[in-house]
Design a protein around this motif. Structure first.
Motif, PDB file in Angstrom:
ATOM      1  N   ALA A 161       0.822  -1.210   0.000  1.00 16.77           N
ATOM      2  CA  ALA A 161       0.000   0.000   0.000  1.00 16.77           C
ATOM      3  C   ALA A 161       0.857   1.261   0.000  1.00 16.77           C
ATOM      4  CB  ALA A 161      -0.931   0.001   1.203  1.00 16.77           C
ATOM      5  N   THR A 162       2.000   1.235   0.700  1.00 17.80           N
ATOM      6  CA  THR A 162       2.825   2.448   0.769  1.00 17.80           C
ATOM      7  C   THR A 162       3.305   2.866  -0.616  1.00 17.80           C
ATOM      8  OG1 THR A 162       4.877   1.190   1.198  1.00 17.80           O
ATOM      9  CG2 THR A 162       3.619   1.975   3.117  1.00 17.80           C
ATOM     10  N   GLU A 163       3.594   1.906  -1.475  1.00 19.58           N
ATOM     11  CA  GLU A 163       4.064   2.237  -2.825  1.00 19.58           C
ATOM     12  C   GLU A 163       2.991   3.005  -3.592  1.00 19.58           C
ATOM     13  OE1 GLU A 163       5.201  -1.440  -4.594  1.00 19.58           O
ATOM     14  OE2 GLU A 163       6.674  -1.924  -3.044  1.00 19.58           O
ATOM     15  N   GLN A 164       1.750   2.539  -3.502  1.00 19.87           N
ATOM     16  CA  GLN A 164       0.663   3.197  -4.216  1.00 19.87           C
ATOM     17  C   GLN A 164       0.317   4.540  -3.575  1.00 19.87           C
ATOM     18  OE1 GLN A 164      -2.772   0.732  -4.978  1.00 19.87           O
ATOM     19  NE2 GLN A 164      -4.032   2.453  -5.632  1.00 19.87           N
ATOM     20  N   LEU A 165       0.330   4.591  -2.240  1.00 14.37           N
ATOM     21  CA  LEU A 165       0.043   5.855  -1.554  1.00 14.37           C
ATOM     22  C   LEU A 165       1.063   6.925  -1.930  1.00 14.37           C
ATOM     23  CD1 LEU A 165      -0.865   4.452   1.971  1.00 14.37           C
ATOM     24  CD2 LEU A 165      -2.451   5.563   0.380  1.00 14.37           C
ATOM     25  N   ARG A 166       2.307   6.521  -2.103  1.00 10.94           N
ATOM     26  CA  ARG A 166       3.341   7.476  -2.496  1.00 10.94           C
ATOM     27  C   ARG A 166       3.082   7.979  -3.919  1.00 10.94           C
ATOM     28  NH1 ARG A 166       7.076   4.680  -0.977  1.00 10.94           N
ATOM     29  NH2 ARG A 166       7.586   5.684   1.000  1.00 10.94           N
ATOM     30  N   ARG A 167       2.696   7.066  -4.824  1.00 14.17           N
ATOM     31  CA  ARG A 167       2.390   7.481  -6.193  1.00 14.17           C
ATOM     32  C   ARG A 167       1.193   8.432  -6.224  1.00 14.17           C
ATOM     33  NH1 ARG A 167       3.414   1.941  -7.321  1.00 14.17           N
ATOM     34  NH2 ARG A 167       1.169   1.518  -7.349  1.00 14.17           N
ATOM     35  N   GLU A 214       0.419  10.434  -3.881  1.00 15.41           N
ATOM     36  CA  GLU A 214       0.745  11.588  -3.040  1.00 15.41           C
ATOM     37  C   GLU A 214      -0.268  11.766  -1.914  1.00 15.41           C
ATOM     38  OE1 GLU A 214       1.361  15.011  -5.511  1.00 15.41           O
ATOM     39  OE2 GLU A 214       3.149  14.161  -6.463  1.00 15.41           O
ATOM     40  N   ASP A 215      -0.705  10.625  -1.373  1.00 17.50           N
ATOM     41  CA  ASP A 215      -1.629  10.617  -0.227  1.00 17.50           C
ATOM     42  C   ASP A 215      -0.755  10.594   1.026  1.00 17.50           C
ATOM     43  OD1 ASP A 215      -3.584  10.224   1.653  1.00 17.50           O
ATOM     44  OD2 ASP A 215      -4.532   8.521   0.649  1.00 17.50           O
ATOM     45  N   TRP A 216      -0.238  11.755   1.375  1.00 22.02           N
ATOM     46  CA  TRP A 216       0.832  11.822   2.364  1.00 22.02           C
ATOM     47  C   TRP A 216       0.378  11.463   3.765  1.00 22.02           C
ATOM     48  CZ3 TRP A 216       4.450  11.362  -0.744  1.00 22.02           C
ATOM     49  CH2 TRP A 216       4.595  12.133  -1.890  1.00 22.02           C
ATOM     50  N   GLN A 217      -0.837  11.823   4.136  1.00 23.12           N
ATOM     51  CA  GLN A 217      -1.282  11.502   5.494  1.00 23.12           C
ATOM     52  C   GLN A 217      -1.449   9.997   5.670  1.00 23.12           C
ATOM     53  OE1 GLN A 217      -4.996  13.227   6.850  1.00 23.12           O
ATOM     54  NE2 GLN A 217      -4.286  13.179   8.948  1.00 23.12           N
ATOM     55  N   ASN A 218      -2.082   9.344   4.694  1.00 31.00           N
ATOM     56  CA  ASN A 218      -2.220   7.896   4.783  1.00 31.00           C
ATOM     57  C   ASN A 218      -0.862   7.209   4.699  1.00 31.00           C
ATOM     58  OD1 ASN A 218      -5.073   7.030   5.039  1.00 31.00           O
ATOM     59  ND2 ASN A 218      -5.318   8.321   3.243  1.00 31.00           N
ATOM     60  N   LEU A 219       0.046   7.784   3.921  1.00 35.83           N
ATOM     61  CA  LEU A 219       1.381   7.210   3.831  1.00 35.83           C
ATOM     62  C   LEU A 219       2.095   7.315   5.179  1.00 35.83           C
ATOM     63  CD1 LEU A 219       3.639   5.933   2.193  1.00 35.83           C
ATOM     64  CD2 LEU A 219       4.334   8.245   1.474  1.00 35.83           C
ATOM     65  N   ALA A 220       1.954   8.446   5.866  1.00 34.20           N
ATOM     66  CA  ALA A 220       2.593   8.615   7.176  1.00 34.20           C
ATOM     67  C   ALA A 220       2.040   7.608   8.177  1.00 34.20           C
ATOM     68  CB  ALA A 220       2.381  10.042   7.685  1.00 34.20           C
ATOM     69  N   ILE A 221       0.722   7.444   8.203  1.00 32.57           N
ATOM     70  CA  ILE A 221       0.106   6.522   9.161  1.00 32.57           C
ATOM     71  C   ILE A 221       0.466   5.079   8.832  1.00 32.57           C
ATOM     72  CG2 ILE A 221      -2.113   5.611   9.949  1.00 32.57           C
ATOM     73  CD1 ILE A 221      -3.182   8.473   9.810  1.00 32.57           C
ATOM     74  N   THR A 222       0.469   4.745   7.541  1.00 35.24           N
ATOM     75  CA  THR A 222       0.832   3.378   7.151  1.00 35.24           C
ATOM     76  C   THR A 222       2.303   3.103   7.447  1.00 35.24           C
ATOM     77  OG1 THR A 222      -0.877   3.418   5.427  1.00 35.24           O
ATOM     78  CG2 THR A 222       0.794   1.707   5.259  1.00 35.24           C
ATOM     79  N   SER A 223       3.153   4.101   7.267  1.00 38.98           N
ATOM     80  CA  SER A 223       4.572   3.932   7.607  1.00 38.98           C
ATOM     81  C   SER A 223       4.742   3.666   9.098  1.00 38.98           C
ATOM     82  CB  SER A 223       5.368   5.170   7.193  1.00 38.98           C
ATOM     83  OG  SER A 223       5.338   5.345   5.791  1.00 38.98           O
ATOM     84  N   PHE A 224       3.981   4.400   9.930  1.00 40.36           N
ATOM     85  CA  PHE A 224       3.994   4.141  11.367  1.00 40.36           C
ATOM     86  C   PHE A 224       3.591   2.690  11.635  1.00 40.36           C
ATOM     87  CE2 PHE A 224       1.833   3.573  15.346  1.00 40.36           C
ATOM     88  CZ  PHE A 224       2.523   4.330  16.282  1.00 40.36           C
ATOM     89  N   ASN A 225       2.499   2.265  11.011  1.00 38.29           N
ATOM     90  CA  ASN A 225       1.973   0.931  11.288  1.00 38.29           C
ATOM     91  C   ASN A 225       2.921  -0.175  10.848  1.00 38.29           C
ATOM     92  OD1 ASN A 225      -0.392   1.803  12.526  1.00 38.29           O
ATOM     93  ND2 ASN A 225      -1.560   1.842  10.630  1.00 38.29           N
ATOM     94  N   VAL A 226       3.513  -0.033   9.671  1.00 35.43           N
ATOM     95  CA  VAL A 226       4.434  -1.081   9.226  1.00 35.43           C
ATOM     96  C   VAL A 226       5.690  -1.078  10.105  1.00 35.43           C
ATOM     97  CG1 VAL A 226       5.625   0.261   7.438  1.00 35.43           C
ATOM     98  CG2 VAL A 226       5.435  -2.203   7.197  1.00 35.43           C
ATOM     99  N   GLY A 227       6.082   0.088  10.582  1.00 34.91           N
ATOM    100  CA  GLY A 227       7.198   0.147  11.513  1.00 34.91           C
ATOM    101  C   GLY A 227       6.892  -0.582  12.801  1.00 34.91           C
ATOM    102  N   GLN A 228       5.671  -0.433  13.284  1.00 33.92           N
ATOM    103  CA  GLN A 228       5.286  -1.132  14.498  1.00 33.92           C
ATOM    104  C   GLN A 228       5.234  -2.642  14.280  1.00 33.92           C
ATOM    105  OE1 GLN A 228       1.216  -1.010  16.366  1.00 33.92           O
ATOM    106  NE2 GLN A 228       2.303   0.287  17.824  1.00 33.92           N
ATOM    107  N   VAL A 229       4.750  -3.060  13.112  1.00 31.30           N
ATOM    108  CA  VAL A 229       4.746  -4.486  12.796  1.00 31.30           C
ATOM    109  C   VAL A 229       6.172  -5.028  12.852  1.00 31.30           C
ATOM    110  CG1 VAL A 229       4.404  -6.159  10.934  1.00 31.30           C
ATOM    111  CG2 VAL A 229       2.608  -4.507  11.463  1.00 31.30           C
TER     112      VAL A 229
END
Length: 254
Positions: A177-183, A185-200
């Motif tokens: 999902a992060t790859e598509q969110l970056r394409r 430019e959905d930056w807020q969802n990308l930030a939250i997803t980055s947090f979540n994958v980091g926690q995983v």
């Protein structure tokens, strides 16, 4: 990919699992919005014999949900979804809403996580089968919602093999999902997803990769002024101190 590991420190239980936006809205405000979405379907339903009125079902479901009577509310959501079969766009809007509710209730009733996943997966199938058709949530956002069900359920799973499998699923879906969110430019969802994958990654024991994902989340928070900056920076600092306990780490910029 994060390698599974037995990492059971206290930090994993202290960090906050973020809900993907849109966060669960206040139920009273949502009733009016949902009535607008289902008005046409309601009119059509009333014209048939023995037809179900989705508007009435949704209103009753929301009222039961407000009272905390989810045993009564959930079947009504399901009836409303079924009644909207001839209105796939509205049906999948309601599926997404229902999935968010089920996901939020999972902490008290883990048996609801698979049902939440089923709703999100149906929405994802609808989006992917209708390319170019406008929908409120992108495929990447829905994929992140699916990942979130695995992520949250893993926190409650006592079987280590099942927990590891859920975290692997969450990791794969989040990172895709992060790859598509970056394409997009959905930056807020990308930030939250980055947090979540980091926690995983942290829960899997891969602190180095967890730090990399949190650095991305913090950088996005800072660049776009997101409200999670302080929380994400504190989590990043804690992870860095776990990796280098002898080296003082402050809440400084990356």
């Amino acid at each position: 990919m994060c390698a599974p590991a037995d990492h059971e420190d206290g930090l994993a239980m202290l960090t906050t699992r973020k809900h993907l936006p849109p966060r669960l809205p206040a139920l009273p405000a949502f009733i009016g919005a949902l009535l607008c979405l289902t008005l046409a379907a309601s009119t059509a339903a009333q014209s048939g014999n023995n037809a179900v009125d989705p508007t009435s079902l949704i209103m009753e479901a929301e009222e039961f949900a407000l009272e905390g009577n989810y045993d009564a509310a959930l079947p009504m959501y399901e009836q409303a979804i079924a009644s909207l079969v001839s209105e796939p766009h509205r049906q999948n809007q309601l599926r997404y809403r229902y999935g968010i509710i089920l996901n939020a209730l999972g902490a008290q009733r883990p048996d609801l996580y698979p049902l939440a996943r089923g709703q999100f997966e149906a929405v994802l199938t609808y989006i992917e089968s209708s390319p170019g058709l406008p929908f409120e949530h992108s495929a990447a956002r829905v994929s992140s919602a699916i990942a979130h069900t695995y992520h949250q359920q893993a926190a409650l799973q006592t079987n280590p093999n099942k927990r590891a499998a859920m975290l692997r699923h969450a990791y794969q879906l989040y990172t895709s999902a992060t790859e598509q969110l970056r394409r997009e430019e959905d930056w807020q969802n990308l930030a939250i997803t980055s947090f979540n994958v980091g926690q995983v990654c942290e829960w899997q024991g891969n602190l180095e990769e967890a730090i990399q994902w949190l650095e991305q989340a913090v950088a996005l928070d800072r660049r776009h002024g997101f409200a999670d900056l302080e929380e994400d920076q504190a989590y990043l600092t804690a992870l860095r101190e776990l990796v280098n306990p002898e080296r003082p780490v402050g809440n400084t910029a990356i």
